[in-house]
Scaffold this motif. Structure first.
Motif, PDB file in Angstrom:
ATOM      1  N   GLN A 149       6.814  -7.778  11.278  1.00  0.00           N
ATOM      2  CA  GLN A 149       6.971  -6.373  11.644  1.00  0.00           C
ATOM      3  C   GLN A 149       8.045  -5.700  10.789  1.00  0.00           C
ATOM      4  O   GLN A 149       7.913  -4.566  10.394  1.00  0.00           O
ATOM      5  N   GLU A 150       9.128  -6.413  10.510  1.00  0.00           N
ATOM      6  CA  GLU A 150      10.227  -5.844   9.744  1.00  0.00           C
ATOM      7  C   GLU A 150       9.896  -5.693   8.268  1.00  0.00           C
ATOM      8  O   GLU A 150      10.420  -4.820   7.605  1.00  0.00           O
ATOM      9  N   SER A 151       9.041  -6.562   7.726  1.00  0.00           N
ATOM     10  CA  SER A 151       8.806  -6.574   6.292  1.00  0.00           C
ATOM     11  C   SER A 151       7.750  -5.571   5.845  1.00  0.00           C
ATOM     12  O   SER A 151       7.393  -5.563   4.688  1.00  0.00           O
ATOM     13  N   ARG A 152       7.247  -4.747   6.717  1.00  0.00           N
ATOM     14  CA  ARG A 152       6.228  -3.775   6.326  1.00  0.00           C
ATOM     15  C   ARG A 152       6.901  -2.630   5.575  1.00  0.00           C
ATOM     16  O   ARG A 152       7.352  -1.668   6.160  1.00  0.00           O
ATOM     17  N   LYS A 153       6.967  -2.789   4.293  1.00  0.00           N
ATOM     18  CA  LYS A 153       7.605  -1.828   3.408  1.00  0.00           C
ATOM     19  C   LYS A 153       6.642  -0.670   3.135  1.00  0.00           C
ATOM     20  O   LYS A 153       5.448  -0.869   2.974  1.00  0.00           O
ATOM     21  N   THR A 154       7.178   0.533   3.084  1.00  0.00           N
ATOM     22  CA  THR A 154       6.365   1.699   2.722  1.00  0.00           C
ATOM     23  C   THR A 154       6.467   1.909   1.221  1.00  0.00           C
ATOM     24  O   THR A 154       7.560   2.023   0.671  1.00  0.00           O
ATOM     25  N   VAL A 155       5.314   1.937   0.583  1.00  0.00           N
ATOM     26  CA  VAL A 155       5.230   2.092  -0.865  1.00  0.00           C
ATOM     27  C   VAL A 155       4.561   3.431  -1.156  1.00  0.00           C
ATOM     28  O   VAL A 155       3.499   3.744  -0.618  1.00  0.00           O
ATOM     29  N   ARG A 156       5.197   4.216  -2.022  1.00  0.00           N
ATOM     30  CA  ARG A 156       4.629   5.518  -2.418  1.00  0.00           C
ATOM     31  C   ARG A 156       3.666   5.296  -3.577  1.00  0.00           C
ATOM     32  O   ARG A 156       4.039   4.762  -4.613  1.00  0.00           O
ATOM     33  N   VAL A 157       2.409   5.711  -3.366  1.00  0.00           N
ATOM     34  CA  VAL A 157       1.338   5.462  -4.335  1.00  0.00           C
ATOM     35  C   VAL A 157       0.850   6.785  -4.908  1.00  0.00           C
ATOM     36  O   VAL A 157       0.548   7.723  -4.164  1.00  0.00           O
ATOM     37  N   GLY A 158       0.767   6.834  -6.233  1.00  0.00           N
ATOM     38  CA  GLY A 158       0.235   8.025  -6.889  1.00  0.00           C
ATOM     39  C   GLY A 158      -1.270   8.111  -6.703  1.00  0.00           C
ATOM     40  O   GLY A 158      -1.989   7.143  -6.932  1.00  0.00           O
ATOM     41  N   TRP A 159      -1.748   9.294  -6.269  1.00  0.00           N
ATOM     42  CA  TRP A 159      -3.176   9.492  -6.015  1.00  0.00           C
ATOM     43  C   TRP A 159      -3.671  10.709  -6.779  1.00  0.00           C
ATOM     44  O   TRP A 159      -3.125  11.797  -6.655  1.00  0.00           O
ATOM     45  N   TYR A 160      -4.701  10.520  -7.582  1.00  0.00           N
ATOM     46  CA  TYR A 160      -5.328  11.611  -8.323  1.00  0.00           C
ATOM     47  C   TYR A 160      -6.831  11.411  -8.240  1.00  0.00           C
ATOM     48  O   TYR A 160      -7.318  10.298  -8.111  1.00  0.00           O
ATOM     49  N   GLU A 161      -7.564  12.483  -8.269  1.00  0.00           N
ATOM     50  CA  GLU A 161      -9.023  12.410  -8.211  1.00  0.00           C
ATOM     51  C   GLU A 161      -9.560  11.950  -9.557  1.00  0.00           C
ATOM     52  O   GLU A 161      -9.182  12.474 -10.605  1.00  0.00           O
TER      53      GLU A 161
ATOM     54  N   ALA B  33      -2.131  -4.574  -0.523  1.00  0.00           N
ATOM     55  CA  ALA B  33      -1.488  -4.322   0.775  1.00  0.00           C
ATOM     56  C   ALA B  33      -1.781  -5.435   1.762  1.00  0.00           C
ATOM     57  O   ALA B  33      -0.906  -5.826   2.539  1.00  0.00           O
ATOM     58  N   ALA B  34      -2.998  -5.965   1.739  1.00  0.00           N
ATOM     59  CA  ALA B  34      -3.341  -7.062   2.647  1.00  0.00           C
ATOM     60  C   ALA B  34      -2.514  -8.298   2.325  1.00  0.00           C
ATOM     61  O   ALA B  34      -2.106  -9.034   3.213  1.00  0.00           O
ATOM     62  N   TYR B  35      -2.231  -8.510   1.062  1.00  0.00           N
ATOM     63  CA  TYR B  35      -1.450  -9.678   0.646  1.00  0.00           C
ATOM     64  C   TYR B  35       0.044  -9.475   0.916  1.00  0.00           C
ATOM     65  O   TYR B  35       0.720 -10.394   1.355  1.00  0.00           O
ATOM     66  N   THR B  36       0.561  -8.281   0.663  1.00  0.00           N
ATOM     67  CA  THR B  36       2.001  -8.036   0.764  1.00  0.00           C
ATOM     68  C   THR B  36       2.439  -7.508   2.120  1.00  0.00           C
ATOM     69  O   THR B  36       3.612  -7.608   2.463  1.00  0.00           O
ATOM     70  N   GLY B  37       1.510  -6.900   2.878  1.00  0.00           N
ATOM     71  CA  GLY B  37       1.881  -6.283   4.153  1.00  0.00           C
ATOM     72  C   GLY B  37       2.444  -4.879   3.986  1.00  0.00           C
ATOM     73  O   GLY B  37       3.036  -4.326   4.911  1.00  0.00           O
ATOM     74  N   TRP B  38       2.278  -4.275   2.817  1.00  0.00           N
ATOM     75  CA  TRP B  38       2.826  -2.947   2.561  1.00  0.00           C
ATOM     76  C   TRP B  38       2.026  -1.869   3.278  1.00  0.00           C
ATOM     77  O   TRP B  38       0.825  -1.978   3.478  1.00  0.00           O
ATOM     78  N   ASN B  39       2.712  -0.781   3.638  1.00  0.00           N
ATOM     79  CA  ASN B  39       2.082   0.462   4.083  1.00  0.00           C
ATOM     80  C   ASN B  39       2.143   1.428   2.912  1.00  0.00           C
ATOM     81  O   ASN B  39       3.136   1.458   2.187  1.00  0.00           O
TER      82      ASN B  39
END
Length: 168
Positions: free
Chosen positions: A72-84, A108-114
């Motif tokens: 639960q603690e390790s769920r890091k939020t990662v900012r991802v660049g999104w373009y069409e 994300a499934a491997y790292t647990g990132w949001n």
């Protein structure tokens, strides 16, 4: 000293110990002593097994709690660049899809990132990646110049092929 003399000496030594141990008991009592020793050993083995089982269960419970708390603690939020693009699409309901999106979901499934998606044009997002405003961006080709300012995965997301088309 011959081999048979050495063996006889050791045999005599062992029988001397046996005589001392059985000296207080008469031969007809040997069975009683042996059965008491077997009962003690059996009881000791049962207690030992129970202790091992209880300790194993306690250790398993101790190990399970920190792992779930850490997850639960390790769920890091990662900012991802999104373009069409053909690799990044969004439908009328705001659902993301495409090759790059699927690839990011596997990470994300491997790292647990949001993920927190940041939208923009490709050049804007590349600049944001260089300045650290976003953490991750797909579809960035490797160059030595870019490698000086950003990290690339050891395996590429895909391979590109370019063709020259000539009109007939």
């Amino acid at each position: 000293m011959s081999l048979s003399a050495n063996v006889n000496e050791k045999a005599s030594f062992i029988w001397a110990i046996v005589d001392k141990l059985t000296g207080v008991h008469k031969p007809h009592e040997y069975g009683k002593v042996i059965s008491e020793m077997c009962a003690f050993r059996s009881s000791f083995t049962y207690k030992r097994r129970m202790i091992v089982i209880v300790l194993s269960l306690v250790m398993a419970m101790i190990l399970m709690v920190p792992l779930s708390a850490h997850a639960q603690e390790s769920r890091k939020t990662v900012r991802v660049g999104w373009y069409e693009s053909p690799f990044n699409t969004m439908d009328q309901f705001g659902r993301r899809s495409g090759y790059a999106y699927d690839y990011q979901q596997k990470i994300a499934a491997y790292t647990g990132w949001n993920y927190e998606y940041v939208e923009g044009s490709w050049p804007e997002l590349l600049q944001m990646l260089i300045t650290g405003e976003i953490d991750l961006m797909s579809d960035v080709s490797f160059t030595d110049e870019r490698a000086e300012t950003m990290l690339f995965s050891s395996l590429p997301m895909g391979a590109e092929e370019y063709y020259i088309f000539i009109s007939p």
